[in-house]
Design an enzyme around this catalytic site. Structure first.
Site, PDB file in Angstrom:
ATOM      1  N   CYS A 146       3.421   1.664   2.808  1.00 29.79           N
ATOM      2  CA  CYS A 146       4.630   0.841   2.782  1.00 29.79           C
ATOM      3  C   CYS A 146       5.707   1.558   1.962  1.00 29.79           C
ATOM      4  O   CYS A 146       6.872   1.612   2.354  1.00 29.79           O
ATOM      5  CB  CYS A 146       4.349  -0.523   2.165  1.00 29.79           C
ATOM      6  SG  CYS A 146       2.894  -1.341   2.843  1.00 29.79           S
ATOM      7  N   CYS A 172       0.856  -1.188   0.000  1.00 31.56           N
ATOM      8  CA  CYS A 172       0.000   0.000   0.000  1.00 31.56           C
ATOM      9  C   CYS A 172       0.899   1.248   0.000  1.00 31.56           C
ATOM     10  O   CYS A 172       2.104   1.150   0.217  1.00 31.56           O
ATOM     11  CB  CYS A 172      -0.921  -0.002   1.205  1.00 31.56           C
ATOM     12  SG  CYS A 172      -0.052  -0.037   2.766  1.00 31.56           S
TER      13      CYS A 172
END
Lengths: 352, 77
Positions: free
Chosen positions: B13, B10
């Protein structure tokens, strides 16, 4: 040691500004600007652009010019506060609090923590496994997972700023109720065998991370990052939502809206849910639409149902959860949440 | 030094990866940065909230993205 460099008092040097001192002038400035928005919007629409106060276009333009900066400013302030508070909460801590708490109390606690615990929806699967594997009961885990998207902490405070505490309380209260009931029912149904087998088999020992304590200014920096991140991401949805709201505000005939979304129409609640499911939007984007609908005589229960369907029932999240849940449990999850939303919709249309 | 970013991919991250990269460079560390997106591998580290930061096999933080300054503290220690 007479010449020892005394540490400069924190409230004077540049460290003061970086350490959060900028808030001291920034907050009052925010407040003054916020207060000037409405007169400015009216001046722009009716004086500068010369639109008639009674015209549809004038009313739509004034709504947009007032609402767009207002919602963005509120959003920034809310995200700043919420992100700051959330630096004190983490999923690990929540998990440890919830572990082993069976029964209704566990469901209630999980629903409340679901609102405020920060977690990214993309980590729903590891979080689910983490919860279940350290002994958070399945039903309690579901209360958490339902409350998290259903009562969005940013949306909650936006509602507070835009509509006052009653509506905000209703939003939080009903969302909590649905999360509580959904988790409680799933717990009672004893559906543990409907988890995918790998959930219980995979190698998982929760690691405890002793993280260094963060200072006030670290937390504030994170909050500012959060504002930049969220406002940067959300503003197109927000403007689209406000534009839709402005259109509704200026052009949708009140009688028609009250007829379609008023409390007299029994089918309005399920219809609102049906429309809300495929519209997976950020809660912040849904709020301007909600605002316009309420202003046009839509019933509160119907609007709540719409908003909950938009945020809590989403296809992408269902697909993610399918990795850990067998179809039967997914079905129960969706059915219970939908039933809860319908219940809330009808209940509020009936009592208000 | 081996820095691993655990997460299913995502935006957060990626953000943690960028911050870690910046922090490690600012400290002049000799490091390699990897992204671990495989779910069983993430769980094997005992991580339940992503993104997480693993340094030389030890989980240093999970579930949030600190500032670059905060990460410099983590990487120094």
């Amino acid at each position: 040691m007479p010449e020892a460099a005394a540490p400069r008092p924190a409230h004077r040097g540049p460290g003061f500004w970086r350490g959060g001192g900028w808030l001291v002038p920034a907050l009052p400035l925010w407040f003054v600007l916020y207060r000037c928005l409405e007169p400015f919007a009216n001046w722009l629409a009716y004086r500068r652009l010369g639109l008639a106060g009674s015209s549809r276009l004038g009313s739509a333009v004034a709504f947009f010019a007032y609402d767009a900066p207002k919602v963005v400013m509120l959003l920034a302030l809310v995200v700043l506060g919420v992100t700051f508070v959330q630096t004190f909460i983490s999923p690990d801590r929540t998990r440890d609090i919830l572990a082993g708490r069976a029964g209704a109390w566990g469901n209630l606690l999980a629903s409340v923590f679901g609102i405020f615990t920060p977690f990214c929806s993309c980590s729903a699967v590891p979080l689910f496994i983490g919860f279940v594997r350290v002994g958070v009961p399945l039903g309690v885990t579901f209360s958490f997972l339902v409350a998290a998207p259903m009562v969005n902490e940013v949306a909650l405070f936006l509602l507070l700023g835009l509509f006052g505490w009653k509506i905000a309380l209703v939003y939080a209260g009903t969302g909590l109720t649905v999360a509580f009931i959904a988790g409680w029912v799933i717990g009672k149904l004893r559906m543990e065998k409907h988890l995918e087998a790998w959930v219980m088999q995979i190698d998982f020992k929760p690691s405890t991370v002793a993280e260094a304590a963060q200072s006030f200014s670290d937390r504030l920096d994170l909050a500012v990052d959060g504002v930049r991140d969220i406002v940067g991401k959300v503003w197109p949805y927000l403007l689209a939502g406000i534009a839709a709201g402005a259109f509704i505000h200026g052009y949708a005939p009140e009688a028609l809206m009250a007829h379609i979304m008023g409390k007299a129409a029994w089918w309005s609640v399920p219809l609102a849910v049906l429309i809300g499911v495929p519209l997976y939007s950020n809660a912040a984007g849904a709020i301007p639409i909600v605002q316009a609908l309420l202003g046009k005589g839509a019933a509160l229960g119907t609007v709540l149902a719409f908003m909950m369907a938009v945020t809590a029932l989403s296809l992408p999240e269902t697909i993610i959860l399918r990795k850990v849940l067998k179809p039967r449990l997914i079905g129960v999850f969706l059915a219970v949440v939908t039933a809860g939303i319908l219940l809330v919709g009808y209940l509020f249309n009936a009592i208000l | 030094m081996k820095i691993e970013i655990l997460g299913t991919g995502c935006p957060k991250c990626a953000l943690l990866g960028r911050h870690a990269d910046e922090a490690a460079r600012a400290l002049g560390l000799d490091y390699e940065l990897f992204y671990v997106k495989d779910l069983p591998a993430i769980l094997a580290h005992g991580v339940m909230s992503t993104p997480a930061l693993v340094v030389d096999g030890v989980v240093k933080l999970q579930g949030h993205v600190p500032t670059v300054r905060g990460l410099m503290e983590v990487l120094k220690g």
